[in-house]
Scaffold this active site. Structure first.
Site, PDB file in Angstrom:
ATOM      1  N   GLU A   1      37.713  20.658 -26.214  1.00 20.38           N
ATOM      2  CA  GLU A   1      37.444  19.219 -26.102  1.00 20.38           C
ATOM      3  C   GLU A   1      37.560  18.464 -27.430  1.00 20.38           C
ATOM      4  OE1 GLU A   1      34.142  18.056 -23.516  1.00 20.38           O
ATOM      5  OE2 GLU A   1      33.848  20.163 -22.973  1.00 20.38           O
TER       6      GLU A   1
ATOM      7  N   TYR B   1      13.737  15.675 -20.915  1.00 20.69           N
ATOM      8  CA  TYR B   1      12.864  16.831 -20.947  1.00 20.69           C
ATOM      9  C   TYR B   1      12.392  17.060 -19.504  1.00 20.69           C
ATOM     10  CZ  TYR B   1       9.662  20.375 -22.437  1.00 20.69           C
ATOM     11  OH  TYR B   1       9.051  21.587 -22.608  1.00 20.69           O
TER      12      TYR B   1
ATOM     13  N   HIS C   1      20.542  17.456 -27.637  1.00 20.98           N
ATOM     14  CA  HIS C   1      21.575  16.444 -27.394  1.00 20.98           C
ATOM     15  C   HIS C   1      20.893  15.159 -26.944  1.00 20.98           C
ATOM     16  CE1 HIS C   1      20.925  18.601 -23.610  1.00 20.98           C
ATOM     17  NE2 HIS C   1      21.287  17.498 -22.970  1.00 20.98           N
TER      18      HIS C   1
END
Lengths: 306, 306
Positions: A154, A238, A246
């Protein structure tokens, strides 16, 4: 059944003899329905299938053409300037997308079955005793994340990079976004440093990293896509879906999945909380939802905490 | 045009000579579109109209009947066990709900026009200098809230009450919920004490009230509707839609509007934050979204803060 006309038959009729076994899930808001049914297999045996139906979005041009032709509309109710009608557009304006999974295994059927969801109140102790051992035992592979960070995959999709190994990150479009319009903009910043599993690991040591992601992420999105920082929702999940830190960037006007209060944590709040107390995320009780079939819920049950 | 057949014509054709002026808003997820158009008025003059189209949810019985009849399906793509097809159901399965507003004023058109939204970072000082004066100047009427608390209105809708004037509250269904199924359960707890405008006013003094709402609200919902406390999302809005403290209870599985991280604050987090620091909500920078046409955004602009 002749083999040679098999392909043609499949195109015309992927669900021969369909009989409904169960409605797995439906959404009145999204206009979708998930069905489990049985169909006739190649050798007359019954076969399980999952069928997902979804109505098409409207296209402005075709519906305004239709309204211009004075189609019959049935009055449902009228009050002053407001009227509600029913209208049956011609078939070409009513395409339904049907996704067929066949043969479907037990696993497919379970995947689409509506699951009850429950809130977990995870204390700092619960994290150490239940969640952390669970994460370590699962050993989720994040090789694909390392491939991105090392430009093995990517690389052409990267929008921005700060190459610092400690406080740097890579910013790239999320796969959910087709990059055709900014209305549903969705990018992800992945930090270079390894070993920061989630929010729970963040301390004052990570403030430079978090501030870089906030500031440089906004700048890169303004430059490339023209959306200002105050038009972006910048947050962490979370539980996250993978345990390498990230940060999500979505267009504020876009009702992206995973933006609800029981899953999303604004980066701005995270920074403030750590500034106030470096151990905030180590000690804090965090609330999140788990589906009935999730393995982590079982760990909480086994620990007598649910 | 004869007057006597006017009523019948209106039923059949509420939008004579419809011509599209603008697409006000559309949602690919919800399968809705909001159009502004012009139609021919009674005296041949042009008239503005707003038309809202929404596709119907699927009904399990009718779609499974349809699939059982082997309807023609056009293959779009096929990969292993997965296939995507297009299907055009008969008109009776494709009803579209059309809401017509006619004649529509400038205000109606503006109401449905998609507005840009912007994030505000409101510091404790900004609240004192900008938001609080704005709230006071608006003098929003909350007589309807007092009517509920005094049993002058909606008394028969009350699900639970703790009558304590300091730490009590009234729990009743939100108008968005029809009370027919718990999947989209939505109730509101309104505190008896007057003068607590929002989250910003909460201190350690209010912990008994907040804990009562949490505990007794859960118990009342379990008793009346059978949903457990860990199946509920319990939260406050900031900004709220009216400035008398109230708490939202929604079914966790229900994607209710106003549950996104930039508006909702979990009651559990609010209690933890105040336990940690009684002045948390007085001093904290709070993030929320405002639409371009909202008066509070203008106050922030006038103060040079936006």
């Amino acid at each position: 059944t002749e083999d040679k006309d098999n392909a043609a038959r499949e195109v015309e009729n992927p669900l021969p003899g369909f009989r409904l076994s169960a409605v797995l899930r439906e959404s009145a808001r999204d206009k979708t329905i998930f069905l489990h049914g049985q169909v006739s297999g190649d050798d007359e045996a019954k076969e399980d299938a999952v069928v997902i139906l979804e109505r098409a979005p409207f296209q402005a041009e075709s519906v305004s053409d239709l309204l211009g032709k004075n189609p019959p509309m049935t009055l449902q109710l009228k009050n002053d300037i407001y009227g509600v009608y029913h209208l049956s557009p011609p078939p070409e304006l009513n395409e339904v997308k049907a996704t067929v999974i066949r043969p479907a295994t037990e696993k497919h059927i379970k995947k689409y079955l509506r699951q009850e969801v429950y809130l977990i109140q995870e204390s700092g102790e619960d994290y150490k005793n239940i969640t952390l051992p669970f994460i370590q035992a699962q050993s989720f592979s994040i090789q694909w994340v390392y491939n991105i960070l090392e430009k093995k995959a990517e690389a052409d999709r990267i929008v921005y990079e700060n190459a610092d190994p400690e406080n740097g990150f890579v910013l790239l479009p999320d796969f959910k976004w087709n990059q055709k319009q900014v209305e549903d903009l969705y990018l992800i910043a992945i930090c270079h440093k390894r070993g920061i599993k989630s929010l729970r690991d963040l301390t004052a040591d990570h403030l430079p990293l978090l501030r870089n992601i906030m500031k440089e992420g906004k700048e890169a999105i303004l430059k490339r896509f023209g959306l200002q920082g105050n038009q972006l929702r910048i947050y962490l999940h979370y539980q996250p879906s993978y345990y390498h830190l990230h940060v999500h960037f979505t267009a504020l006007g876009h009702d992206a999945p995973g933006t609800t209060v029981e899953r999303a944590h604004l980066l701005n709040d995270v920074i403030q909380n750590i500034e106030m107390d470096s151990r905030y995320y180590e000690t804090r009780t965090l609330t999140y939802a788990l589906r009935e079939d999730e393995a982590l819920l079982k760990s909480f049950k086994d620990a007598g905490k649910f």
